[in-house]
Design a protein around this motif. Sequence first.
Motif, PDB file in Angstrom:
ATOM      1  N   HIS A 135       0.815  -1.219   0.000  1.00 21.44           N
ATOM      2  CA  HIS A 135       0.000   0.000   0.000  1.00 21.44           C
ATOM      3  C   HIS A 135       0.848   1.269   0.000  1.00 21.44           C
ATOM      4  O   HIS A 135       1.844   1.387   0.709  1.00 21.44           O
ATOM      5  CB  HIS A 135      -0.981  -0.001   1.173  1.00 21.44           C
ATOM      6  CG  HIS A 135      -0.361   0.098   2.529  1.00 21.44           C
ATOM      7  ND1 HIS A 135      -0.080   1.307   3.137  1.00 21.44           N
ATOM      8  CD2 HIS A 135       0.022  -0.850   3.415  1.00 21.44           C
ATOM      9  CE1 HIS A 135       0.438   1.096   4.317  1.00 21.44           C
ATOM     10  NE2 HIS A 135       0.529  -0.206   4.517  1.00 21.44           N
ATOM     11  N   THR A 136       0.429   2.194  -0.842  1.00 13.16           N
ATOM     12  CA  THR A 136       1.055   3.512  -0.977  1.00 13.16           C
ATOM     13  C   THR A 136      -0.063   4.529  -1.199  1.00 13.16           C
ATOM     14  O   THR A 136      -1.219   4.161  -1.447  1.00 13.16           O
ATOM     15  CB  THR A 136       2.011   3.571  -2.184  1.00 13.16           C
ATOM     16  OG1 THR A 136       1.248   3.307  -3.391  1.00 13.16           O
ATOM     17  CG2 THR A 136       3.128   2.547  -2.063  1.00 13.16           C
ATOM     18  N   LEU A 137       0.273   5.797  -1.132  1.00 22.04           N
ATOM     19  CA  LEU A 137      -0.715   6.844  -1.405  1.00 22.04           C
ATOM     20  C   LEU A 137      -1.224   6.725  -2.831  1.00 22.04           C
ATOM     21  O   LEU A 137      -2.422   6.905  -3.097  1.00 22.04           O
ATOM     22  CB  LEU A 137      -0.096   8.221  -1.161  1.00 22.04           C
ATOM     23  CG  LEU A 137      -1.016   9.422  -1.413  1.00 22.04           C
ATOM     24  CD1 LEU A 137      -2.253   9.358  -0.540  1.00 22.04           C
ATOM     25  CD2 LEU A 137      -0.250  10.732  -1.179  1.00 22.04           C
ATOM     26  N   PHE A 138      -0.327   6.410  -3.768  1.00 24.13           N
ATOM     27  CA  PHE A 138      -0.747   6.259  -5.167  1.00 24.13           C
ATOM     28  C   PHE A 138      -1.755   5.126  -5.316  1.00 24.13           C
ATOM     29  O   PHE A 138      -2.768   5.257  -6.020  1.00 24.13           O
ATOM     30  CB  PHE A 138       0.476   5.989  -6.062  1.00 24.13           C
ATOM     31  CG  PHE A 138       0.116   5.728  -7.500  1.00 24.13           C
ATOM     32  CD1 PHE A 138      -0.193   6.773  -8.348  1.00 24.13           C
ATOM     33  CD2 PHE A 138       0.064   4.427  -7.995  1.00 24.13           C
ATOM     34  CE1 PHE A 138      -0.556   6.533  -9.684  1.00 24.13           C
ATOM     35  CE2 PHE A 138      -0.285   4.179  -9.309  1.00 24.13           C
ATOM     36  CZ  PHE A 138      -0.595   5.234 -10.156  1.00 24.13           C
ATOM     37  N   LEU A 139      -1.503   3.996  -4.650  1.00 21.77           N
ATOM     38  CA  LEU A 139      -2.426   2.866  -4.730  1.00 21.77           C
ATOM     39  C   LEU A 139      -3.771   3.229  -4.098  1.00 21.77           C
ATOM     40  O   LEU A 139      -4.828   2.835  -4.615  1.00 21.77           O
ATOM     41  CB  LEU A 139      -1.827   1.643  -4.045  1.00 21.77           C
ATOM     42  CG  LEU A 139      -2.661   0.346  -4.108  1.00 21.77           C
ATOM     43  CD1 LEU A 139      -2.973  -0.028  -5.548  1.00 21.77           C
ATOM     44  CD2 LEU A 139      -1.922  -0.790  -3.408  1.00 21.77           C
TER      45      LEU A 139
END
Length: 260
Positions: free
Chosen positions: A237-241
């Motif tokens: 998980h990332t901000l982009f995802l």
Amino acid sequence: MSEIVVAVTERRGGNMPLRDLLDCKIKGIRVSDISTHFEKTLGKLRLDYVNAGWLIFGDGFDQGFFRTAVKRLFDILSAAVLLVVSAPVMLVTMLLIRMESPGPVFYRQQRVGLNGESFDVVKFRSMRNDAEKDGKPRWATAADDRITKVGRVIRKLRIDELPQLFNVLKGEMSIVGPRPERPFFVEKLTQEIPYYAVRHSIKPGVTGWAQVRYHYGATVEDSQEKLQFDLYYVKNHTLFLDLLILFETVAVVLTGKGAR
């Protein structure tokens, strides 16, 4: 040839051509194991190819202070904006629920969250007030006769989930994450599905990777399939995802894909 995918069940005893694989890697050919290949191409962790060693020594699971702080800020801002934008829809929904059937407008139910701790999730009531009068937990199904007419519409459009934005503001949930399950089902699924408890290492979400990638399901088999997507999200998980999942959630709502 640009990539070699190694798919063997036993890595000891000379079954792997290590020298040949090393020669290929030196020549610039990417060498990856089958678990990593599935992760990158399918966006999920295949349970039948994942093992504890691969999870422990591989990349991912970046849940440090910076990522946690960014995710929390994103949750607060997103929830506040969504509450303001959806306020008229929520008011109309409250009125329609009150007009159609007796009972409370909101529905509270215990769910399992971060680190296995329980909390009360808040949703618009979409079922009859006596949906579980026998006291036995039941999965909701696509053609569930307990769902009211208004409930069927708001479930299809995911409007019933909007009150969970208050759970987000309280810090019990995130905007994006694995969907929270009831303690009764969590206990059952943890016993039957390997690595199920890993999904509780982050906060549950109003929407999630499994929700936009897999149709609605209400069986152990469906839960196992969705877990593979949840594990991918927990690991990567990332901000982009998160932003990608939000955009895909809008598409799911507009098309009715995966409607319950």
